[in-house]
Structure formats: structure tokens, C-alpha cells
Design a protein around this motif. Sequence first.
Motif, PDB file in Angstrom:
ATOM      1  N   ALA A 180     -53.278  38.748  26.022  1.00 31.60           N
ATOM      2  CA  ALA A 180     -53.498  39.503  24.268  1.00 31.60           C
ATOM      3  C   ALA A 180     -53.015  38.688  23.887  1.00 31.60           C
ATOM      4  O   ALA A 180     -54.128  38.454  22.891  1.00 31.60           O
ATOM      5  CB  ALA A 180     -52.644  40.815  23.536  1.00 31.60           C
ATOM      6  N   LEU A 181     -52.168  37.620  23.630  1.00 35.67           N
ATOM      7  CA  LEU A 181     -51.694  36.846  22.725  1.00 35.67           C
ATOM      8  C   LEU A 181     -52.232  35.602  22.439  1.00 35.67           C
ATOM      9  O   LEU A 181     -53.144  34.717  21.680  1.00 35.67           O
ATOM     10  CB  LEU A 181     -50.081  36.011  23.516  1.00 35.67           C
ATOM     11  CG  LEU A 181     -48.951  36.933  23.284  1.00 35.67           C
ATOM     12  CD1 LEU A 181     -48.434  35.813  23.497  1.00 35.67           C
ATOM     13  CD2 LEU A 181     -49.208  36.930  21.550  1.00 35.67           C
ATOM     14  N   VAL A 182     -53.508  34.819  23.720  1.00 33.39           N
ATOM     15  CA  VAL A 182     -54.456  34.859  24.058  1.00 33.39           C
ATOM     16  C   VAL A 182     -56.109  35.172  23.515  1.00 33.39           C
ATOM     17  O   VAL A 182     -56.591  34.266  22.857  1.00 33.39           O
ATOM     18  CB  VAL A 182     -54.526  34.349  25.495  1.00 33.39           C
ATOM     19  CG1 VAL A 182     -55.470  32.598  25.716  1.00 33.39           C
ATOM     20  CG2 VAL A 182     -53.144  32.831  26.053  1.00 33.39           C
ATOM     21  N   ASP A 183     -55.766  35.707  23.051  1.00 35.49           N
ATOM     22  CA  ASP A 183     -57.357  36.539  22.536  1.00 35.49           C
ATOM     23  C   ASP A 183     -56.987  36.229  21.623  1.00 35.49           C
ATOM     24  O   ASP A 183     -57.558  36.335  20.610  1.00 35.49           O
ATOM     25  CB  ASP A 183     -57.725  38.034  23.408  1.00 35.49           C
ATOM     26  CG  ASP A 183     -57.461  37.883  24.814  1.00 35.49           C
ATOM     27  OD1 ASP A 183     -57.800  37.135  25.333  1.00 35.49           O
ATOM     28  OD2 ASP A 183     -57.466  39.120  25.206  1.00 35.49           O
ATOM     29  N   THR A 184     -55.670  36.277  21.188  1.00 34.85           N
ATOM     30  CA  THR A 184     -55.466  36.748  19.552  1.00 34.85           C
ATOM     31  C   THR A 184     -55.771  35.077  18.702  1.00 34.85           C
ATOM     32  O   THR A 184     -56.922  35.047  17.594  1.00 34.85           O
ATOM     33  CB  THR A 184     -54.291  37.313  19.142  1.00 34.85           C
ATOM     34  OG1 THR A 184     -54.404  38.997  19.591  1.00 34.85           O
ATOM     35  CG2 THR A 184     -54.169  37.002  17.560  1.00 34.85           C
ATOM     36  N   VAL A 188     -58.482  33.126  16.249  1.00 33.60           N
ATOM     37  CA  VAL A 188     -57.785  32.064  15.043  1.00 33.60           C
ATOM     38  C   VAL A 188     -58.312  31.006  15.348  1.00 33.60           C
ATOM     39  O   VAL A 188     -58.937  31.163  14.635  1.00 33.60           O
ATOM     40  CB  VAL A 188     -56.274  32.209  14.959  1.00 33.60           C
ATOM     41  CG1 VAL A 188     -55.824  31.777  13.882  1.00 33.60           C
ATOM     42  CG2 VAL A 188     -55.813  33.664  14.630  1.00 33.60           C
ATOM     43  N   VAL A 189     -57.966  30.629  16.412  1.00 31.65           N
ATOM     44  CA  VAL A 189     -58.951  28.987  16.558  1.00 31.65           C
ATOM     45  C   VAL A 189     -60.341  28.776  16.591  1.00 31.65           C
ATOM     46  O   VAL A 189     -61.184  28.339  15.761  1.00 31.65           O
ATOM     47  CB  VAL A 189     -58.198  28.698  18.234  1.00 31.65           C
ATOM     48  CG1 VAL A 189     -59.289  27.066  17.846  1.00 31.65           C
ATOM     49  CG2 VAL A 189     -56.784  28.218  18.288  1.00 31.65           C
ATOM     50  N   GLU A 190     -61.583  30.098  16.823  1.00 28.57           N
ATOM     51  CA  GLU A 190     -62.494  29.949  17.021  1.00 28.57           C
ATOM     52  C   GLU A 190     -63.218  29.480  15.884  1.00 28.57           C
ATOM     53  O   GLU A 190     -63.741  29.689  14.908  1.00 28.57           O
ATOM     54  CB  GLU A 190     -63.166  31.564  17.551  1.00 28.57           C
ATOM     55  CG  GLU A 190     -64.498  31.248  17.876  1.00 28.57           C
ATOM     56  CD  GLU A 190     -65.263  32.314  18.213  1.00 28.57           C
ATOM     57  OE1 GLU A 190     -66.344  32.645  18.217  1.00 28.57           O
ATOM     58  OE2 GLU A 190     -64.664  33.592  18.216  1.00 28.57           O
ATOM     59  N   THR A 191     -61.859  30.797  14.655  1.00 23.80           N
ATOM     60  CA  THR A 191     -62.427  31.114  12.993  1.00 23.80           C
ATOM     61  C   THR A 191     -62.078  30.005  12.235  1.00 23.80           C
ATOM     62  O   THR A 191     -62.407  29.122  11.526  1.00 23.80           O
ATOM     63  CB  THR A 191     -61.852  32.471  12.553  1.00 23.80           C
ATOM     64  OG1 THR A 191     -61.671  33.455  12.995  1.00 23.80           O
ATOM     65  CG2 THR A 191     -60.853  32.085  11.454  1.00 23.80           C
ATOM     66  N   ALA A 192     -61.073  28.845  12.957  1.00 20.95           N
ATOM     67  CA  ALA A 192     -60.083  27.399  12.178  1.00 20.95           C
ATOM     68  C   ALA A 192     -61.258  26.955  13.030  1.00 20.95           C
ATOM     69  O   ALA A 192     -61.838  26.048  11.783  1.00 20.95           O
ATOM     70  CB  ALA A 192     -59.416  27.110  12.516  1.00 20.95           C
ATOM     71  N   ALA A 198     -60.207  23.766  12.458  1.00 19.78           N
ATOM     72  CA  ALA A 198     -59.844  23.008  13.351  1.00 19.78           C
ATOM     73  C   ALA A 198     -60.744  22.002  14.245  1.00 19.78           C
ATOM     74  O   ALA A 198     -62.439  22.256  14.168  1.00 19.78           O
ATOM     75  CB  ALA A 198     -59.444  23.644  14.554  1.00 19.78           C
ATOM     76  N   LEU A 199     -60.632  21.696  15.300  1.00 22.92           N
ATOM     77  CA  LEU A 199     -61.866  20.652  16.163  1.00 22.92           C
ATOM     78  C   LEU A 199     -61.775  21.655  18.108  1.00 22.92           C
ATOM     79  O   LEU A 199     -61.309  22.687  17.696  1.00 22.92           O
ATOM     80  CB  LEU A 199     -60.823  19.954  17.109  1.00 22.92           C
ATOM     81  CG  LEU A 199     -60.124  18.120  15.798  1.00 22.92           C
ATOM     82  CD1 LEU A 199     -59.542  17.328  16.496  1.00 22.92           C
ATOM     83  CD2 LEU A 199     -61.772  17.975  15.608  1.00 22.92           C
TER      84      LEU A 199
END
Length: 442
Positions: A180-184, A188-192, A198-199
Motif C-alpha cells: 500500500a505504501l509503494v502504491d501510494t 506520487v512519483v508518477e505525478t511528480a 522527478a526523473l
Amino acid sequence: MGLCTWLLASLAMANTPLTLDSCLHLAEQNNKIIQQSAIEVSKAEQVKNQALTKYFPQVSASAMGFHSLNPMIEVGIDDIRNAGVRDLLTTLYGNYGEALGLDNTLSFLEYGYQVGVTALQPVYMGGKIVAGNKLAQVGVEAAQLQESITQRDVLQEVEESYWLVVGLTDKQQTLTAGMALVDTLHKVVETAVNAGLALPTDLMQVALKKSELQRTQIQLNNGMQLAKRALCLSIGVPYNDSITVVSTAAETAPQTLDFTTSQTPEHRLLQLQLQAAQLQKRMAIADALPQVAVGAYYGYSNMQANIFRNGLGSQYGNGTLFFSVSVPLSAWWETAHKIKEHNLEIEQARLQQEHTNELLHMRAQQAHNQMNEASLLINEYENALQLATQNYNLTQADYQAGRVTISQLLEAQTVLLQAQNNLTDAFISYRIAERKFLNYQH
């Protein structure tokens, strides 16, 4: 009817979480190995009952009948050597025999039957009957002790299976929370990445971590299925994948070793083995001693002869009292070698007793050490889990502030998951070692 019972039991197990006590109770009722050990006790009791019958008279019945083609004994007038008697009988037969329809010969044992009953009461068999009954009683006690050992070992296996399911359940919950933490984090990273903050490599690292956790989840699910099947088999209930267990938490603390071999059923079983060897020697000695018995016989016979064609014959009943004394002279030499053989078996039993007692001490010490080591590891891993949780929270905050990379955050999460699993493994190891240790305390 059997299918309905099976389905009802399966549904009941699926809807009712299993506790450790309920698993042990079900195993005592349903486990096939425990049931087989109970049958062994019943078999030993039947052997004891068989030995008891040797104290009572042995009664047998017999019957015999025959019909000869020719009489076994046949005597004619011409066979009489005394000339005066032979002449007299010849005259009498000539005057009256043919008129009366008599033959000039007498025949016996042409046909007949005989029935009888014999009762034989042993008086002294060299002590073999007494020793045999004692040996049968030893067999019953040995079967009961073996039943106790079997039940103990089966319940230990049940408890190990139970704690394995509990441990895998905890790991599944830990993994679910981590996923669940990794999914969240992935969102977040995908949005960044989409916003240019983010790279793409950061998103790739999160995706790889997510794939790794998914593989671990498949492995845990497969392990859980096998663990549940093993638990259901040991407690004798139908397998159902939706079966759940409830962990019974308890305090863990180092234990002191208070153990003597005399408290274990294995020790008593070895004593019985030594006693059985001594009784078998006593029975071998009995084979070379005199044997005394008394008995009674009653029989009835009906033997017909050709002279009695009107149905008459020799009919009588008779009874006899008798006693017998048997001294097996030629068995003394053989018995001497048998006694030497049994002396060696007694020595073997004594040596095995000493070896097993030492082995029991070693196993008790091993279980004691494993339990205390697991107790210390629990304390250590609890501290490690606290540190890993704090480290993850700090790393997460630093990542959000841009002070650490995504790799460092994922590494902190890996450490956290490993710390949680280590604590679960230590707790399960403690419970299994505790069960083994307590087996030697009563």
C-alpha cells in the motif's frame, strides 16, 4: 450423508477462526495417527485377555465315526482251538442257529461312533503362565505410554503448523501494508514525473520495487496454502482456503531448566522394555521345567457288530480323571543357550536406556537454549523494529523535503519490512521451542 457432513464441517471451519486450543482439541478428536495409537492400546488389552485365559481349564470336544467294508474283528466257530467247545458250538448252531437267523461267525467293529469331552487344567507350567500374563500387562502399559508419546508428538506438529500459519498471516499483513505504501509512492512519483519534478528513473525504481513485492506476495500465498493444508490434515478437518487462525499472544521470558528423565514417558517405556526382556527370559526358563496338569474326560460310544442286526450293540458312556507330568529333558541344553541370548537382550535394553536418557537430557537442553535465544531475539528485534520505523519516517520526511533520493526511501522501507518479518520469525521460533521444552517438564 458423508458428503453433507464434510461440507458442513468445511463451512464451519471457514466461518470460525481457529485458535491454538481449538486446533489441539480437534487434533485429539480427529487425528488419524492418534486414533491408530488408541487402537494399538486396544490390541494390547486383547492380548492381555488372551493370556488370562491360560489360567482356566482348556476344554476340547472330539467325535469319531467309522463304517468298515469288512469287520475289523471276525471270529468263526472253526477258529476255536478247543475241540470240545468247537464241537459243542457246531452242534448248537446246527440245531438252532439257522432257525434263529444267526451267522456262524461273530464280527466286531464293523461300524460305530464315539464322542467325548476333555478338560485339562494346568497346575504348574514352570511359571510360564504367570510370566506370560505379566508380559501382557507390560504390553498394555507400553502401548499406553506409546499412545501418550504419539499424542504429544502429534500435538507438537499441530502447534508448529498453527504457528506457521500465524507467522505467514502476519507476513502477509506486513506485505500488504508495504505494498500500500509503494502504491501510494508510485502515484506520487508518477505525478511528480509528469510535472517534471522527478526523473523517470525514480518511477522505474518504484515500479521495480512494486514488482518485487508482488512476487513475494505470490510466494507467501503459495506457502500459506500449503501451511493451511498441513494444519487441516493434522487436525482432521476438510481443507478450505478461507480458514483463518487467531494468534494467542502471551508473555515471552527465559525459562529455567528443571528436568529429570524419570518424568518422561520415554524413560518409563525403556523401563518396561527392560522388564519385558527379563520376563521373556523367565518364560524361556519355564520351557525347561516340569509341567503338571490334571484333567477329566467323559465319552460315549456306540459300536455295532453283525450279530446284533436288530439294532442292539455295545453302547456305553465312561468318565476318567487323570493327571500328567512332563519333564522336557532334551530342552535343557537348548534352554541354556536361550537364557544366554536373553541375558544379552537384557544388557542391550539397559544400554539403550542409558543412551536414551542422555539423549533426552541433550534434547531438553537444546530446546531450553533455543527458547531462551528466541526470547532474547524478540527483545532485540523489537528494538530493531522501533529503530527501523523511526528511520523510515525520517527518510520519508527527508524525501518529501528533497534531501534524500527515492532509492534511499525504498531501502528504508525494505529495512522496515525485514525488521517486522524478523520479529515475526523470532516469535514463532520461541513458541515452537517453548512447546518442545515443556514436553520435558511433565
